[in-house]
Design a protein around this motif. Sequence first.
Motif, PDB file in Angstrom:
ATOM      1  N   GLY A  82       0.792  -1.226   0.000  1.00 42.11           N
ATOM      2  CA  GLY A  82       0.000   0.000   0.000  1.00 42.11           C
ATOM      3  C   GLY A  82       0.820   1.270   0.000  1.00 42.11           C
ATOM      4  O   GLY A  82       0.306   2.350   0.295  1.00 42.11           O
ATOM      5  N   ALA A  83       2.118   1.163  -0.344  1.00 39.61           N
ATOM      6  CA  ALA A  83       2.936   2.376  -0.435  1.00 39.61           C
ATOM      7  C   ALA A  83       2.494   3.196  -1.636  1.00 39.61           C
ATOM      8  O   ALA A  83       1.961   2.665  -2.602  1.00 39.61           O
ATOM      9  CB  ALA A  83       4.406   1.999  -0.580  1.00 39.61           C
ATOM     10  N   GLY A  84       2.723   4.509  -1.579  1.00 34.49           N
ATOM     11  CA  GLY A  84       2.348   5.367  -2.701  1.00 34.49           C
ATOM     12  C   GLY A  84       3.208   5.063  -3.914  1.00 34.49           C
ATOM     13  O   GLY A  84       4.305   4.518  -3.807  1.00 34.49           O
ATOM     14  N   LEU A  85       2.689   5.467  -5.055  1.00 35.15           N
ATOM     15  CA  LEU A  85       3.400   5.228  -6.303  1.00 35.15           C
ATOM     16  C   LEU A  85       4.742   5.961  -6.330  1.00 35.15           C
ATOM     17  O   LEU A  85       5.739   5.445  -6.835  1.00 35.15           O
ATOM     18  CB  LEU A  85       2.519   5.703  -7.462  1.00 35.15           C
ATOM     19  CG  LEU A  85       2.880   5.192  -8.836  1.00 35.15           C
ATOM     20  CD1 LEU A  85       2.837   3.681  -8.874  1.00 35.15           C
ATOM     21  CD2 LEU A  85       1.926   5.778  -9.858  1.00 35.15           C
ATOM     22  N   VAL A  86       4.768   7.168  -5.756  1.00 33.05           N
ATOM     23  CA  VAL A  86       5.996   7.958  -5.760  1.00 33.05           C
ATOM     24  C   VAL A  86       7.077   7.269  -4.924  1.00 33.05           C
ATOM     25  O   VAL A  86       8.236   7.176  -5.332  1.00 33.05           O
ATOM     26  CB  VAL A  86       5.721   9.388  -5.224  1.00 33.05           C
ATOM     27  CG1 VAL A  86       7.014  10.175  -5.119  1.00 33.05           C
ATOM     28  CG2 VAL A  86       4.745  10.109  -6.141  1.00 33.05           C
ATOM     29  N   THR A  87       6.690   6.754  -3.757  1.00 29.63           N
ATOM     30  CA  THR A  87       7.642   6.028  -2.915  1.00 29.63           C
ATOM     31  C   THR A  87       8.196   4.819  -3.656  1.00 29.63           C
ATOM     32  O   THR A  87       9.412   4.586  -3.678  1.00 29.63           O
ATOM     33  CB  THR A  87       6.958   5.544  -1.620  1.00 29.63           C
ATOM     34  OG1 THR A  87       6.231   6.631  -1.071  1.00 29.63           O
ATOM     35  CG2 THR A  87       7.970   5.037  -0.629  1.00 29.63           C
TER      36      THR A  87
END
Lengths: 247, 120
Positions: A82-87
Amino acid sequence: MNNPTPTPQVPPWAAEANCKTAFVRGMRVAFRVPGAVLFATSIGYGALARDGGFELAQALLIASMIYALPAQVIFVDQVARGAGLVTAAFLVTLTAIRFVPMTVSLMPYLRTGPRRTWQLFAASHFIAVTTWIEASRALPALPSDLRLPHFFGIGIGILFCAIAGTTAGFHASALVPEVISATLLFMTPLYFILSLCGAARVRSDYLAILLGCMLGPLFYQITPGFDLLAAGLIGGTIAHLVRRRGP
Amino acid sequence: MTATTTGLASYLIIIGVALLAHEPWRWLGAYLGHTLSPDDEIFLWVRAVSTALVAGLVMRLVLYPAGVLEASPLAMRLAGFAIGVGGYFALGRNLLLGILVGCIAFGAGLGIWPIITSGV
């Protein structure tokens, strides 16, 4: 005073080969140790992608577009958590910095024959640790006009193994016991280190391997994310200076 | 993107991440390397850097793995690694044998580990 690097033997098949045979010979890597190892380790990636809720088509697209197992695993793992796409993209880009020196070090072989600039950039897509090791071993011994087609063969042969392994792992993930899947993943570091030893020609090559092994974990503690680049730059520079000083 | 994004949107995202976050480093390497010759001093240096870098990656995979390997005992990974490397040199530098010996040692160790630790 450089130590002379032993000239590698031209393989017998290359004597009368044209570009097409060199390409096909490159693709045969799929049936040798590098292909087998990539197939086996892609099984682990395929299983991980399914666990993370990805479709097979997505997992295969990631494998083909990124074409580097560590980055694929990180991307799939991050998105699944569930990490953000940017991360996820940032972590992927950190693992890809290592491709700068690796690509630079193959270019002198790839650019020697007849080629167009776009072909070199296209070839750079197929640079990953497995193909880099195989190409570093195979390309110097080949006549210059066969190197680029041979490398495309290696790259596409390994891509087939990645696709086959990912598909197999995606479908078999529930069937294989954890001991087996862990052992399959364990093949990767073992294959990498033994290939480096196999490609080492002079004593300073072993020094570079040894220093990388020691500095990698050290910088992982100090500067995670830049650990590989730091270990490579410092370890490689020391090994190179030792080589120059001889004996 | 989440793992639940599907269809064309997810494919475009994957292609975008690959082209923006991953591929540019290969292009940079191709650009920097396309004037180099294998005899250049700097080429020998870059080769040494790449070798040390991959060796560092190997140790990261062994010491700090992700996924299923993370659950395996560190001692088992180190033992399998040492046996594989030792086997490679002892068996006449055979790549396939080295990998087999190391993986069999690791897999067998992993298989009997729960039996040992459970005290049976």
